[in-house]
Design a protein around this motif. Structure first.
Motif, PDB file in Angstrom:
ATOM      1  N   UNK A  33       6.965  10.266  14.843  1.00 58.08           N
ATOM      2  CA  UNK A  33       7.642  11.556  14.932  1.00 58.08           C
ATOM      3  C   UNK A  33       6.609  12.668  14.860  1.00 58.08           C
ATOM      4  N   UNK A  34       6.687  13.605  15.801  1.00 56.74           N
ATOM      5  CA  UNK A  34       5.705  14.674  15.845  1.00 56.74           C
ATOM      6  C   UNK A  34       6.388  16.007  16.175  1.00 56.74           C
ATOM      7  N   UNK A  35       5.709  17.062  15.826  1.00 57.00           N
ATOM      8  CA  UNK A  35       6.214  18.428  16.048  1.00 57.00           C
ATOM      9  C   UNK A  35       7.606  18.620  15.470  1.00 57.00           C
ATOM     10  N   UNK A  36       7.945  17.820  14.469  1.00 61.64           N
ATOM     11  CA  UNK A  36       9.194  17.902  13.708  1.00 61.64           C
ATOM     12  C   UNK A  36      10.448  17.596  14.514  1.00 61.64           C
ATOM     13  N   UNK A  37      10.412  17.644  15.818  1.00 61.47           N
ATOM     14  CA  UNK A  37      11.611  17.464  16.632  1.00 61.47           C
ATOM     15  C   UNK A  37      11.558  16.260  17.563  1.00 61.47           C
ATOM     16  N   UNK A  38      10.391  15.708  17.776  1.00 62.15           N
ATOM     17  CA  UNK A  38      10.241  14.672  18.787  1.00 62.15           C
ATOM     18  C   UNK A  38       9.875  13.334  18.147  1.00 62.15           C
ATOM     19  N   UNK A  39      10.435  12.273  18.682  1.00 64.77           N
ATOM     20  CA  UNK A  39      10.059  10.916  18.277  1.00 64.77           C
ATOM     21  C   UNK A  39       9.918  10.064  19.524  1.00 64.77           C
ATOM     22  N   UNK A  95       6.350  -1.064   7.710  1.00 66.56           N
ATOM     23  CA  UNK A  95       6.443   0.121   6.874  1.00 66.56           C
ATOM     24  C   UNK A  95       5.778   1.326   7.508  1.00 66.56           C
ATOM     25  N   UNK A  96       5.279   2.214   6.654  1.00 62.43           N
ATOM     26  CA  UNK A  96       4.728   3.496   7.076  1.00 62.43           C
ATOM     27  C   UNK A  96       3.197   3.448   7.086  1.00 62.43           C
ATOM     28  N   UNK A  97       2.607   3.506   8.293  1.00 62.01           N
ATOM     29  CA  UNK A  97       1.156   3.508   8.427  1.00 62.01           C
ATOM     30  C   UNK A  97       0.564   4.824   7.937  1.00 62.01           C
ATOM     31  N   UNK A  98       1.254   5.901   8.244  1.00 68.56           N
ATOM     32  CA  UNK A  98       0.915   7.235   7.787  1.00 68.56           C
ATOM     33  C   UNK A  98       2.186   8.058   7.908  1.00 68.56           C
ATOM     34  N   UNK A  99       2.230   9.262   7.352  1.00 67.31           N
ATOM     35  CA  UNK A  99       3.467  10.041   7.436  1.00 67.31           C
ATOM     36  C   UNK A  99       4.000  10.127   8.866  1.00 67.31           C
ATOM     37  N   UNK A 100       5.283   9.776   9.020  1.00 64.06           N
ATOM     38  CA  UNK A 100       6.015   9.844  10.292  1.00 64.06           C
ATOM     39  C   UNK A 100       5.645   8.733  11.289  1.00 64.06           C
ATOM     40  N   UNK A 128       0.832  -1.198   0.000  1.00 60.35           N
ATOM     41  CA  UNK A 128       0.000   0.000   0.000  1.00 60.35           C
ATOM     42  C   UNK A 128       0.873   1.258   0.000  1.00 60.35           C
ATOM     43  N   UNK A 129       0.283   2.351  -0.432  1.00 57.64           N
ATOM     44  CA  UNK A 129       0.949   3.655  -0.411  1.00 57.64           C
ATOM     45  C   UNK A 129       2.284   3.611  -1.144  1.00 57.64           C
ATOM     46  N   UNK A 130       2.256   3.139  -2.388  1.00 59.86           N
ATOM     47  CA  UNK A 130       3.450   3.054  -3.226  1.00 59.86           C
ATOM     48  C   UNK A 130       4.530   2.200  -2.555  1.00 59.86           C
ATOM     49  N   UNK A 131       4.124   1.033  -2.087  1.00 59.74           N
ATOM     50  CA  UNK A 131       5.015   0.046  -1.448  1.00 59.74           C
ATOM     51  C   UNK A 131       5.592   0.529  -0.117  1.00 59.74           C
ATOM     52  N   UNK A 132       5.051   1.592   0.456  1.00 60.97           N
ATOM     53  CA  UNK A 132       5.570   2.080   1.742  1.00 60.97           C
ATOM     54  C   UNK A 132       5.113   1.203   2.904  1.00 60.97           C
ATOM     55  N   UNK A 133       3.982   0.527   2.734  1.00 61.89           N
ATOM     56  CA  UNK A 133       3.454  -0.349   3.779  1.00 61.89           C
ATOM     57  C   UNK A 133       3.218  -1.723   3.180  1.00 61.89           C
ATOM     58  N   UNK A 134       3.827  -2.747   3.786  1.00 61.90           N
ATOM     59  CA  UNK A 134       3.699  -4.117   3.290  1.00 61.90           C
ATOM     60  C   UNK A 134       3.067  -4.999   4.365  1.00 61.90           C
ATOM     61  N   UNK A 135       2.205  -5.907   3.914  1.00 67.95           N
ATOM     62  CA  UNK A 135       1.569  -6.836   4.840  1.00 67.95           C
ATOM     63  C   UNK A 135       1.567  -8.222   4.220  1.00 67.95           C
TER      64      UNK A 135
END
Length: 755
Positions: A668-674, A625-630, A568-575
């Motif tokens: 990752x949120x607020x650009x600085x925190x993970x 993979x990536x569930x959603x951005x970040x 899904x999402x251009x191969x960003x998420x694989x199941x």
């Protein structure tokens, strides 16, 4: 004291292999394909394009912040996406390695869905085996080049590889004899190293953690000329510290350099050199038993922190690895790749383990242990010592042609090649000894210092070479078929000289023209979901020996897999969801005694027994993979139903968990925190062959480990991180004999600067 390490090998059984009618049919089809390939190749190369784009490394094509990858060639040499591969593939990427601070391959495999571990002793020196689908993993690749466990220093050292030099680690579950030569039904590990980059980049990382552990790492990559046709990368790492066990300490240093040269827009040369030195002191194989040897037996008083190692134990390993390869792009469809790897390892290990052959609180015992007469009185315990030396030279070669065919309005892919390895070693054998020492006040000291007399010498020469062909045929738009096969020649010569008798025992194991078929069928239900099924046969020589030092027969059988894969999402998420079923004869199992300890070979390694009609079936579910951005995730559940029944009707595979679940996710949120966290859960394990008292004392119930990470980016170059492992400080064992503990709660703080 001179340092050396024993790797004696004596005698072997003949190997057998069964070919099924399906295997013969696949062999016929492949023969016809290879026979007609010169005609096809001539047509394919007829229209060589005049201009080709500059060749780029595969690593640059992947999303560097993802917990998944788009493509993998590990299973077939074909350039397939994970969804197009009719086998289960799991990848731990560089991003996940950094987020979880996975410093070695052992830590990576502990997080790898579908992989379990049995460990006897302290990490760094323990007898360690990794399992998948109920079978031990013994197929290894470096950058897709098949190699043997000898190139790591032995199977116990496979997990000690530092992750600093690897871009990712791939596990292809199920039999992978097509590209490895050995069709072991468990899995194949592929270590994908870091390559030089076209852009200048670098990083410095320093860490401090529990038990006075410290680590520093530098990684620099850049083009070395204006055009970028020459690129280099250098990585250095140093680590030292202690463990949760008293007195134990370790250190290691690594240096890695790689150079890539673009001879032209079509031809690239790759080279690499890796130097490693590892030292561990006052660590040992095995550990204190859970019960004494008294009659009746009572629980021992030693706990998780107590160290069974004598104070003269150590493990020293030096390793050199050289790599060279060339890739030539004939046109936009066809390319040829030739890779060579050489590894020289020098491993020297001395162990001394207290209590493993007896702890006597109230009883007196007289007997012979490893040829030493011992009388232990109340308040005493035994200390068994030994020494090994391994100095293998391993040469590995991988050459193949890969290309696209445009026939009947469809695009197909073919790979044809050969690969293999040769491993040679000549090492001394050493006398093992047993002494006794007081139980109370144990601090690693013994009245006698070890004297390891050389008793003989063992020379081993192992070769595996095979030719293979694999292909993907697009029958219809939604339907494709993967078909392949491999013909393998394998042999191992062992010559053991005993000085006392002046006699040499020679053993030759040999298998010629062993054919391993592979077939997979894929059907695209829609653009995101693909159904698949695959079949392959199993042929897997083993280095496992029984208590009489006899090699076990090669495993043989069949493996089937059926599943669904999603992208899904251009191969960003694989199941994926997979059902697998395997039947194998001559399956090697650790030979347990009724008291919960293990039978040993003459060098002190765990002895094995071969079990027939071993059946494995189960299900695997995975999401990466990536569930959603970040938001990244890597999660997997495995259920394995095993049946390995011995002559007494006892299931021998209760020492492996039936259920496992592994998950790690980060956001990752607020650009600085993970922030990230994960859980590792497994069901109970126990020794079904033990007495009821031993079984109760050594059973490891199901348990869960919780891990946590946090990171703060000070600016776009600097970040600070914290990693907590086993957050709730769960006490657990890493084998079914209760002799070795898993790591307690630990924390690591890190500072990273990127430029």
């Amino acid at each position: 004291m001179n340092k050396s390490l024993y790797k004696g090998k004596v005698m072997a059984e003949s190997l057998t292999f069964i070919q099924e009618p399906l295997a013969k049919a696949i062999k016929t089809i492949l023969f016809l394909s290879i026979y007609t390939s010169p005609i096809i190749t001539t047509v394919a190369f007829a229209n060589i394009e005049a201009v080709l784009p500059t060749i780029t490394t595969s690593a640059s094509q992947e999303n560097e912040t993802s917990y998944s990858v788009k493509n993998s060639k590990s299973s077939s040499k074909l350039n397939l996406s994970l969804k197009e591969t009719p086998q289960s593939i799991t990848v731990i990427t560089q991003q996940q390695i950094e987020d979880q601070n996975l410093k070695d391959i052992d830590a990576v495999l502990e997080q790898m869905p579908g992989v379990s571990k049995i460990q006897f002793g302290s990490k760094g020196i323990a007898y360690t085996t990794y399992y998948s689908r109920g079978f031990p993993i013994n197929n290894y690749q470096r950058d897709g080049i098949p190699t043997s466990s000898a190139s790591f220093g032995g199977s116990d050292y496979v997990g000690l590889e530092d992750t600093a030099i690897y871009e990712r680690v791939e596990v292809i579950r199920g039999a992978t004899g097509l590209t490895n030569g050995s069709g072991n039904p468990s899995a194949s590990l592929n270590y994908v190293r870091k390559r030089p980059t076209y852009e200048k980049q670098g990083s410095i990382n320093v860490q401090a953690g529990s038990w006075d552990n410290y680590r520093s790492q530098v990684d620099v990559s850049a083009p070395l000329n204006n055009s970028g046709s020459i690129r280099g990368r250098a990585i250095a790492a140093y680590e030292q510290g202690n463990t949760w066990q008293d007195r134990a300490n370790y250190n290691h240093v690594l240096f890695y350099t790689a150079l890539d040269f673009d001879l032209s827009e079509r031809t690239q040369i790759t080279t690499a050199l890796n130097l490693v030195r590892k030292n561990a002191n006052q660590l040992t194989v095995h550990g204190f038993p859970r019960l004494s040897s008294d009659k009746p037996a009572v629980p021992v008083h030693f706990g998780r922190k107590d160290n069974a190692a004598a104070n003269w134990t150590y493990s020293d390993t030096d390793k050199l690895n050289l790599f060279a390869g060339i890739e030539h792009q004939f046109n936009s469809d066809w390319k040829a790749i030739l890779n060579y790897s050489y590894t020289k390892v020098k491993t020297d290990r001395v162990y001394g383990v207290a209590g493993s052959s007896g702890i006597f609180y109230t009883s007196e015992s007289t007997g012979v242990i490893w040829n030493d007469p011992i009388t232990a009185y109340p308040g005493e315990m035994t200390v068994v010592g030994g020494r090994f030396k391994a100095t293998p030279d391993v040469h590995s070669l991988d050459a193949y042609l890969n290309g696209q065919l445009h026939l009947f309005g469809k695009e197909h892919e073919i790979a044809v090649g050969f690969n293999g390895y040769q491993s040679e070693a000549s090492d001394p054998n050493f006398y093992r000894f047993t002494i006794k020492t007081p139980i109370n006040g144990w601090d690693g000291s013994t009245a006698m210092q070890p004297v390891f007399n050389i008793t003989g010498n063992t020379k081993t020469n192992e070769k595996s070479l095979g030719i293979f062909a694999s292909s993907k045929w697009q029958i219809l738009d939604p339907l494709s078929v993967l078909i392949g096969g491999r013909v393998t020649r394998w042999e191992r010569d062992t010559h053991t000289l005993t000085y006392a008798t002046h006699k040499t025992v020679s053993v030759k194991q040999k298998e010629n023209n062993q054919f391993t078929p592979y077939i997979g069928i894929l059907f695209d239900i829609n653009d995101q979901i693909t159904a698949y099924t695959s079949y392959t046969s199993i042929f897997s020589p083993t280095s496992s020996r029984d208590k009489y030092d006899q090699y076990l027969n090669a495993q043989n059988g069949n493996s089937y897999e059926l599943g669904l894969k999603g992208s899904f999402f251009d191969h960003s998420l694989n199941s994926s969801i997979a059902l697998f079923k395997t039947k194998v004869d001559d399956y090697p199992m650790v030979d347990y005694k009724a008291d919960g300890t293990t039978e040993k070979t003459s060098d002190g390694s765990n002895a094995y027994v071969g079990v027939n009609s071993v059946k494995m079936q189960g299900v695997e579910l995975e999401l990466s993979g990536e569930l959603r951005p970040n938001w990244q995730i890597n999660a997997g559940y495995t259920y394995t139903d095993t049946k390995a029944i011995d002559k007494k009707g006892v299931d021998l595979l209760t020492t492996l968990p039936e259920h496992t679940f592994k998950l790690f996710t980060s956001y990752k949120f607020a650009e600085k925190y993970m922030i990230g966290g994960g859980v590792n859960w497994q069901s109970k394990i126990f020794n079904a062959t033990a007495t009821p008292q031993v079984k109760a004392a050594t059973m490891q119930d199901n348990y869960v480990l919780v891990n946590l990470m946090m990171r703060y980016e000070v600016d776009n170059k600097t970040s600070i991180g914290l990693n907590f492992n086993n957050l709730f400080d769960k006490t657990y064992f890493v084998n079914a004999s209760g002799s070795s503990y898993g790591a307690p709660r630990n924390v690591t703080a890190s500072l990273t600067y990127k430029f």
